[in-house]
Motif scaffolding. Structure first.
Motif, PDB file in Angstrom:
ATOM      1  N   ILE A 174       1.378  33.086  -3.140  1.00 50.81           N
ATOM      2  CA  ILE A 174       2.189  31.893  -3.374  1.00 50.81           C
ATOM      3  C   ILE A 174       3.445  32.273  -4.112  1.00 50.81           C
ATOM      4  CG2 ILE A 174       2.262  29.756  -4.725  1.00 50.81           C
ATOM      5  CD1 ILE A 174      -0.770  29.509  -3.849  1.00 50.81           C
ATOM      6  N   ILE A 175       4.576  31.869  -3.530  1.00 50.86           N
ATOM      7  CA  ILE A 175       5.893  32.118  -4.131  1.00 50.86           C
ATOM      8  C   ILE A 175       6.536  30.765  -4.381  1.00 50.86           C
ATOM      9  CG2 ILE A 175       8.161  33.181  -3.816  1.00 50.86           C
ATOM     10  CD1 ILE A 175       6.821  35.156  -1.845  1.00 50.86           C
ATOM     11  N   THR A 220       8.386  32.334  -9.245  1.00 52.92           N
ATOM     12  CA  THR A 220       7.108  32.416  -9.950  1.00 52.92           C
ATOM     13  C   THR A 220       6.067  32.689  -8.871  1.00 52.92           C
ATOM     14  OG1 THR A 220       7.966  30.734 -11.450  1.00 52.92           O
ATOM     15  CG2 THR A 220       5.603  31.223 -11.573  1.00 52.92           C
ATOM     16  N   TYR A 247       2.253  34.139  -7.372  1.00 56.26           N
ATOM     17  CA  TYR A 247       0.827  34.162  -7.665  1.00 56.26           C
ATOM     18  C   TYR A 247       0.103  35.008  -6.617  1.00 56.26           C
ATOM     19  CZ  TYR A 247       2.274  30.037 -10.379  1.00 56.26           C
ATOM     20  OH  TYR A 247       2.911  29.172 -11.237  1.00 56.26           O
ATOM     21  N   ILE A 301       9.059  36.499 -20.523  1.00 56.39           N
ATOM     22  CA  ILE A 301       9.263  35.829 -19.241  1.00 56.39           C
ATOM     23  C   ILE A 301      10.759  35.715 -18.976  1.00 56.39           C
ATOM     24  CG2 ILE A 301       8.874  33.689 -17.974  1.00 56.39           C
ATOM     25  CD1 ILE A 301       6.382  33.262 -19.710  1.00 56.39           C
ATOM     26  N   GLN A 336       2.544  38.095 -16.265  1.00 52.47           N
ATOM     27  CA  GLN A 336       1.638  37.497 -17.245  1.00 52.47           C
ATOM     28  C   GLN A 336       0.310  37.218 -16.552  1.00 52.47           C
ATOM     29  OE1 GLN A 336       2.011  36.621 -20.477  1.00 52.47           O
ATOM     30  NE2 GLN A 336       4.185  37.165 -20.700  1.00 52.47           N
ATOM     31  N   PHE A 337      -0.723  37.130 -17.351  1.00 52.22           N
ATOM     32  CA  PHE A 337      -1.989  36.644 -16.830  1.00 52.22           C
ATOM     33  C   PHE A 337      -2.274  35.262 -17.388  1.00 52.22           C
ATOM     34  CE2 PHE A 337      -2.901  41.041 -15.756  1.00 52.22           C
ATOM     35  CZ  PHE A 337      -3.657  40.922 -14.599  1.00 52.22           C
ATOM     36  N   ALA A 338      -2.799  34.374 -16.538  1.00 56.93           N
ATOM     37  CA  ALA A 338      -3.382  33.123 -17.000  1.00 56.93           C
ATOM     38  C   ALA A 338      -4.848  33.226 -16.583  1.00 56.93           C
ATOM     39  CB  ALA A 338      -2.707  31.920 -16.353  1.00 56.93           C
ATOM     40  N   GLN A 349      -5.741  35.165 -13.257  1.00 52.02           N
ATOM     41  CA  GLN A 349      -4.667  35.044 -12.270  1.00 52.02           C
ATOM     42  C   GLN A 349      -3.420  35.771 -12.757  1.00 52.02           C
ATOM     43  OE1 GLN A 349      -4.414  33.311  -9.045  1.00 52.02           O
ATOM     44  NE2 GLN A 349      -2.603  34.650  -9.138  1.00 52.02           N
ATOM     45  N   ILE A 365       0.453  36.443 -12.660  1.00 47.22           N
ATOM     46  CA  ILE A 365       1.671  35.719 -12.305  1.00 47.22           C
ATOM     47  C   ILE A 365       2.838  36.669 -12.479  1.00 47.22           C
ATOM     48  CG2 ILE A 365       3.022  33.621 -12.676  1.00 47.22           C
ATOM     49  CD1 ILE A 365       0.663  32.441 -14.181  1.00 47.22           C
ATOM     50  N   PHE A 388       6.960  37.047 -12.454  1.00 40.83           N
ATOM     51  CA  PHE A 388       8.209  36.318 -12.575  1.00 40.83           C
ATOM     52  C   PHE A 388       9.363  37.252 -12.215  1.00 40.83           C
ATOM     53  CE2 PHE A 388       5.267  34.471 -15.630  1.00 40.83           C
ATOM     54  CZ  PHE A 388       5.358  33.118 -15.338  1.00 40.83           C
TER      55      PHE A 388
END
Lengths: 337, 337, 337, 337
Positions: free
Chosen positions: D174-175, D245, D247, D279, D296-298, D301, D303, D305
């Motif tokens: 996903i972009i 951003t 994913y 970021i 970064q990780f959430a 997941q 991510i 940038f």
């Protein structure tokens, strides 16, 4: 005539509360609070209210507020809210709390995300979460309403119909959200200074934003399965508005038309959710209590778009919507302009 | 190789200074200062400098600076500047002061407008005012340059040719100026928070703005008659740029073409003033050291338009222009991109 | 129930008209027009109206409109307005014309500024100019109202009290006005493209803007002496709002307090003019029908500040204010939110 | 001295090309083209170039251009580009094409997404894709470079290191990308009018944006597996900048530090990619040729940038970067300011 007070009247959401409540001639705003000892007139704080409301922002105790008001909108920061709400309730006030203090059901989760021990934990879990599109029936009789967060309601309204139908995987949902700067509050900070956020977009709070557990808890309740989301908020150079672009994974093939029909059925009779055909733009909900929702496919990937005004449907508007239901006014009073 | 230091490196003008100086391969930036005790790396302060300058912002004394640098750009607030500049000069540094401390010639006028007693009054009156379009010949040999204010140079450059020719009344000149928000500095304040100044325009400092005596003093010198202006600054929702719309009264009838010719002759050979036919827009000078000037008539009323980038021609750009002249570099070095 | 039509429903002022009229439950919007042959639904043109008004924009003749409506808001461009208004009036409609076609009293002046021969010249001079703060008594019985221009009413309201008292020279008044981009209309043009006007301020129409003769004519009527103004409009990077900064010359010494008292007396009982102590900011009137006015001195020079929302008090709001007076509704109906 | 021409000089990317090329004293701009028959001076088209380039925009044939220039930057729209490029090449010019005409390798894919039959299909597949961070070695000897799209290079640079290592699933990426309005070009359209996109964010081109197949094709080449992305562009209220951003799903557990190390190794020696810890914000790359990347990780997941200036690293900057490599100038010439 309902007598209402607003605690924490200096912020952006409080201004919207005042403007909305002034439209209801059966409501009298009887008290405004701030920490300032100089008791500034509200039109010094919010100059647009000049000539519209003749009140000062006083440093009042819960007891003093309860002497004047039947209803209290608590627009204080988290922690400050739970320090006054038990007293307000004990003194007979009914309360809509715009902070996060009563939104989560588990004190441990609260402590983990907010880094404070909850001082009123027995009310967690039993406080009604004030999203009328989901639980309108619980609101009229409530004495305390936890008003949803701005990102939270935008995201939840966009995903709830699919979650309720079990049409999407409960985990791995990506929520890429874009918010105007008013969402960051009215306290001067370098990061929200005009030249710092104008002409720029960036993400923040990745993996740590406090609306994450709130979204997950509510959607878990809606769908009956434990929901996990990846929530990425972005600071966008505009005053107001949230657009949540969400990427859930369908559990079965469903057409766009079928999904839109599910949404329309789910929100049948809900005056503030508009299921639309085009992609929502935040300007079309700015200044309103609407949440505009639509869906698109990019190949097999479903994308859900949900847009609100973060200060209205994301804060003051839904607060008054809750208040209307609690106080017996029509749900839309003051909210369609 | 010229070794330069920048005092007060955290603000917007300092960032522009750094970017401009990095274009001159004969200049080495050897020191940056801030009051922070943590000595933050400059790329933490200004993330756009990532990978471009490997220096920390230190809390250095004038003596420590003088040990490293030959030239100092002083981007401190007023008062703070005059507290360090005498020492810097005593230690042999040459200084361009971006503050207002050395711009006025009379300590009493300074005290009246800045509400501080001047602590280095003997240098007032003898310090060179760093507007190279007016007094380029004085700059090369100066050890201290008072760098003009942003509104100031924009207004002065727009009026100087008429004043020098005696073509306008020296009093009653209206200067209606519009500035981007970066002109208000980088310290967080309610008034420059994004939601406060976005989507709004207002005036401020009416009758009290400190650039007023500076404009009057310089134009009085240029024209030889005592100048009085009405200066009204406006906060405009954009990051950068100043447009001064000025209404002087002609002492005799002159055609627009004749006036434009006077301007072109006055600025002949000045690389950064563009006398143009159309009305200037701030976007056309944003990021540059240009001052775009034009005139129009509305009936008999002459209107002069002058536009600059408040951080470049209004601050860092003219500071480097002065530095170039002082240090013997071509006047335009680093300034035309 | 009053049946109203809006001609030219695709523009920004028409959208505001619709939103305001929807607040009056005694008004039914019965027709919307546009030139498009495809008769688009109004929510395709203005997506924010989704679910709020179920009408198409049709290409209707004046006779067809008169069949349905009692009142017509004509939001067509100039020239197009005078081509339909005589027929609408002949068919019994009462009309508020938002264009400039009936604002001036002299066909020669119209022709000079608008470069068109007026085709309905006998109505010029007898048409009521719809600024209720000045001539409220003439509006209720009028069949045709010339709705003021946006810059015009902002400037006039700011100067009328002084002019009526004879306290300012009637000539040489400088009006430096700043408008948001919506004032330039909704037809795509290079000059109002986002990247062209964002992050920039410039002047336009210097000496030629068509609101000039309108301001002069109305103020001449107010003061009884021929008024001449220098009017300089500026395009400001914001959606909405006008700030007029005005520099009249006093005929005698008067204190600021005395002037504010004169303003307060002049606007006594006028619900939409707020005479305030601080300098107005356009954000405080955005989305409202208010005109905020204040004055300051810079030395001896009086400066008057007047702020409106160009689409509301400058167009749709005052149009409905006029309509309310014509149709017998309270003047503020739908206009205080 | 290299003689260059720019075809299609009226747009935003062409302005940036001119500004960048003016910094290289070994380059002479010898021709500019537009379709206008009036041959406007470039400073009428781009007023900020006043006094910097004395050329008119002429309606020139490829042969006329080839008579003057060795290199041509083709900033025409797609289709228009492939109508002139074969002739330019035949006449001996070397060309950097900023349009999409030569970016895809398969004429059928081109036709599917651009709805035009490709008229120069034999060059597809053999034209070098001008992303120097990936294929710098092919660029110096090329006669025709397909300059990447703005979203494309931002996304590709952010994902290429992971793709090259096989660390992410090639499908389901996903972009979610946010672009400033200048990306929509300079032709007046309702959707990019200031009041339409200011104070609003929305998505567009969902599932249909033409940069999709370009991203997929390049990343497929990089990773050796067929890549499929969900690409959602958003129109953001700012002039310039893209934030992507992204994913992707990791194929194995890798720490954030390990991923950052992979990025730093991948872009070792590449002067315009900055792998950073925080970021990215678009303001930190605005006006520059940098691409700032971080991860970064959430939870689990990842991510990614990636931020660029859509007109510089996304268009004119990388075009000159390609030109520098083709013409034998240092890669950074004119690109670090």
């Amino acid at each position: 005539m309902t007598k209402v007070a607003i605690m924490g009247a200096t912020g952006y959401a409080a201004l919207e509360l005042i403007k909305i409540l002034l439209r209801n001639s059966d409501v009298e705003i009887v008290a405004l609070t701030s920490r300032s000892e100089s008791a500034p007139h509200i039109s010094e704080i919010h100059p647009c209210l000049e000539g519209r409301l003749d009140l000062r922002c006083e440093a009042l105790t819960p007891a003093e507020i309860a002497d004047r008001a039947d209803f209290v909108f608590c627009a204080l920061p988290h922690v400050a809210s739970m320090e006054v709400i038990p007293d307000l309730l004990a003194d007979g006030c009914r309360v809509v709390d715009l902070s996060a203090d009563y939104r989560l059901s588990d004190p441990a989760v609260y402590e983990k995300w907010y880094h404070h021990v909850h001082i009123d934990p027995t009310r967690l879990g039993s406080t009604v979460y004030g999203l009328p599109e989901l639980w309108a029936e619980k609101i009229p009789s409530a004495d305390l309403i936890a008003n949803p967060g701005c990102y939270t309601s935008t995201a939840i309204l966009g995903l709830a119909p699919l979650m309720a139908k079990g049409l999407v995987e409960p985990t791995g949902i990506i929520i890429d959200a874009k918010s105007g700067v008013s969402g960051a509050g009215r306290n001067p900070k370098l990061g929200t200074l005009y030249p710092e956020c104008n002409e720029s977009i960036t993400a923040y709070g990745v993996g740590t934003h406090r609306h994450t557990p709130e979204i997950e808890e509510v959607l878990t309740t809606v769908g009956g399965k434990e929901v996990k989301v990846t929530f990425t908020p972005h600071l966008t150079p505009m005053n107001r508005g949230i657009l949540a672009t969400m990427y859930p994974r369908l559990t079965e093939a469903v057409s766009r038309d079928a999904i839109l029909d599910i949404y329309r059925a789910f929100y049948q009779g809900k005056p503030f959710v508009r299921v639309i055909d085009r992609i929502p733009a935040t300007k079309d909900v700015a200044g309103t209590n609407y949440c505009d929702i639509s869906v698109q496919f990019a190949g097999d990937q479903l994308i859900v778009f949900s847009a609100t005004d973060n200060l209205i449907k994301g804060a003051a508007g839904v607060a008054v919507q809750n208040f209307n239901l609690m106080a017996g006014y029509p749900e839309t009073t003051g909210l369609i302009v």
